[in-house]
Design a protein around this motif. Structure first.
Motif, PDB file in Angstrom:
ATOM      1  N   PHE A  75       0.708  -1.277   0.026  1.00 51.61           N
ATOM      2  CA  PHE A  75       0.059   0.154   0.192  1.00 51.61           C
ATOM      3  C   PHE A  75       0.760   1.167   0.246  1.00 51.61           C
ATOM      4  O   PHE A  75       0.743   2.233  -0.886  1.00 51.61           O
ATOM      5  N   PHE A  76       1.798   1.306   0.849  1.00 51.06           N
ATOM      6  CA  PHE A  76       2.712   2.442   1.070  1.00 51.06           C
ATOM      7  C   PHE A  76       3.568   2.449  -0.265  1.00 51.06           C
ATOM      8  O   PHE A  76       3.871   3.618  -0.772  1.00 51.06           O
ATOM      9  N   SER A  77       4.175   1.435  -0.633  1.00 57.06           N
ATOM     10  CA  SER A  77       5.140   1.398  -1.763  1.00 57.06           C
ATOM     11  C   SER A  77       4.111   1.855  -3.161  1.00 57.06           C
ATOM     12  O   SER A  77       4.761   2.620  -3.929  1.00 57.06           O
ATOM     13  N   THR A  78       2.970   1.526  -3.130  1.00 54.57           N
ATOM     14  CA  THR A  78       1.994   2.100  -4.418  1.00 54.57           C
ATOM     15  C   THR A  78       1.902   3.694  -4.100  1.00 54.57           C
ATOM     16  O   THR A  78       1.882   4.224  -4.942  1.00 54.57           O
ATOM     17  N   PHE A  79       1.569   4.110  -2.944  1.00 59.15           N
ATOM     18  CA  PHE A  79       1.414   5.487  -2.700  1.00 59.15           C
ATOM     19  C   PHE A  79       2.844   6.168  -3.166  1.00 59.15           C
ATOM     20  O   PHE A  79       2.848   7.085  -3.832  1.00 59.15           O
ATOM     21  N   PHE A  80       3.969   5.682  -2.720  1.00 53.75           N
ATOM     22  CA  PHE A  80       5.131   6.153  -2.863  1.00 53.75           C
ATOM     23  C   PHE A  80       5.566   6.464  -4.587  1.00 53.75           C
ATOM     24  O   PHE A  80       5.901   7.409  -4.894  1.00 53.75           O
ATOM     25  N   LEU A  81       5.164   5.358  -5.201  1.00 52.16           N
ATOM     26  CA  LEU A  81       5.574   5.133  -6.727  1.00 52.16           C
ATOM     27  C   LEU A  81       4.537   6.181  -7.306  1.00 52.16           C
ATOM     28  O   LEU A  81       5.248   7.109  -8.125  1.00 52.16           O
TER      29      LEU A  81
ATOM     30  N   TYR B 128      -0.887  13.015  -5.810  1.00 47.70           N
ATOM     31  CA  TYR B 128      -0.933  11.759  -7.061  1.00 47.70           C
ATOM     32  C   TYR B 128      -1.098  10.598  -6.265  1.00 47.70           C
ATOM     33  O   TYR B 128      -1.672   9.603  -6.635  1.00 47.70           O
ATOM     34  N   GLY B 129      -0.319  10.232  -5.271  1.00 49.85           N
ATOM     35  CA  GLY B 129      -0.267   8.935  -4.629  1.00 49.85           C
ATOM     36  C   GLY B 129      -1.475   8.706  -3.994  1.00 49.85           C
ATOM     37  O   GLY B 129      -2.018   7.591  -4.099  1.00 49.85           O
ATOM     38  N   LEU B 130      -2.224   9.548  -3.235  1.00 49.83           N
ATOM     39  CA  LEU B 130      -3.503   9.219  -2.755  1.00 49.83           C
ATOM     40  C   LEU B 130      -4.411   9.162  -3.794  1.00 49.83           C
ATOM     41  O   LEU B 130      -5.439   8.524  -3.374  1.00 49.83           O
ATOM     42  N   GLY B 131      -4.452   9.953  -4.870  1.00 51.63           N
ATOM     43  CA  GLY B 131      -5.357   9.833  -5.845  1.00 51.63           C
ATOM     44  C   GLY B 131      -5.451   8.482  -6.637  1.00 51.63           C
ATOM     45  O   GLY B 131      -6.463   7.928  -6.719  1.00 51.63           O
ATOM     46  N   ALA B 132      -4.045   8.021  -6.660  1.00 53.27           N
ATOM     47  CA  ALA B 132      -3.947   6.673  -7.209  1.00 53.27           C
ATOM     48  C   ALA B 132      -4.442   5.629  -6.189  1.00 53.27           C
ATOM     49  O   ALA B 132      -5.129   4.579  -6.908  1.00 53.27           O
TER      50      ALA B 132
END
Length: 185
Positions: free
Chosen positions: A4-10, A45-49
């Motif tokens: 979840f965090f890795s996705t946010f970071f990416l 963008y991370g939160l939106g994704a």
């Protein structure tokens, strides 16, 4: 939780790259699009994704619904983040005052369409490509990235609140304007 965090970071990093490319292509006067003091991330963008990728699976199987729901949910995220920065921290990272149909300069129809397009790109292009790679990131690395993000985020919020200007994040520029209250520092 680590994926979840890795996705946010990416996606926060990819959003930063989009912002930089956009400002260069449009010759925008504000070339710096940093939201943190050190890390090149745009958390909206991370939160939106994450919001788009959290939509029900039924929606994620239909491109038109991904576009519509993604546009709406990402625009809602953009609005909430704008209010947080304005009311909670005292700064504005973006202003759509000149865009037709804007809502308090925080969101506008044109960028809602962009969010819809980015939702399609995320769901059908980027996430299938990156998901297997994100799953392989070691937990230790994710924890280090989280600590770096948390420290940079807290420091950035403190500086933004103290100065009332996003220019405080441009530590690497010698020609940055002095914000009110910084003259004596």
């Amino acid at each position: 939780m680590d994926q979840f965090f890795s996705t946010f970071f990416l996606y926060s990093f990819l959003g930063f790259l989009i912002e930089v490319a956009y400002t260069r292509l449009c010759h925008h006067p504000k070339q710096d699009r940093k939201c943190l003091l050190f890390l090149p991330l745009c958390p909206v963008y991370g939160l939106g994704a994450l919001a788009v990728l959290s939509l029900p699976a039924l929606l994620l199987r239909r491109p038109l619904l991904v576009f519509l729901a993604g546009a709406l949910v990402a625009t809602l995220v953009e609005y909430v983040v704008a209010v947080f920065y304005e009311k909670g921290v005292g700064v504005r990272f973006w202003e759509y005052d000149q865009q037709p149909g804007n809502l308090s300069g925080r969101i506008c129809p044109l960028y809602t369409l962009f969010w819809g397009a980015l939702s399609l790109l995320t769901v059908y292009g980027l996430q299938p490509l990156f998901s297997p790679l994100l799953a392989r990131i070691p937990l230790g690395l994710t924890q280090i990235l989280f600590l770096l993000f948390a420290a940079d985020g807290l420091l950035s919020l403190f500086l933004l609140h103290r100065t009332g200007s996003t220019d405080c994040l441009l530590w690497y520029r010698r020609d940055r304007p002095v914000s009110p209250g910084q003259e004596s520092m």
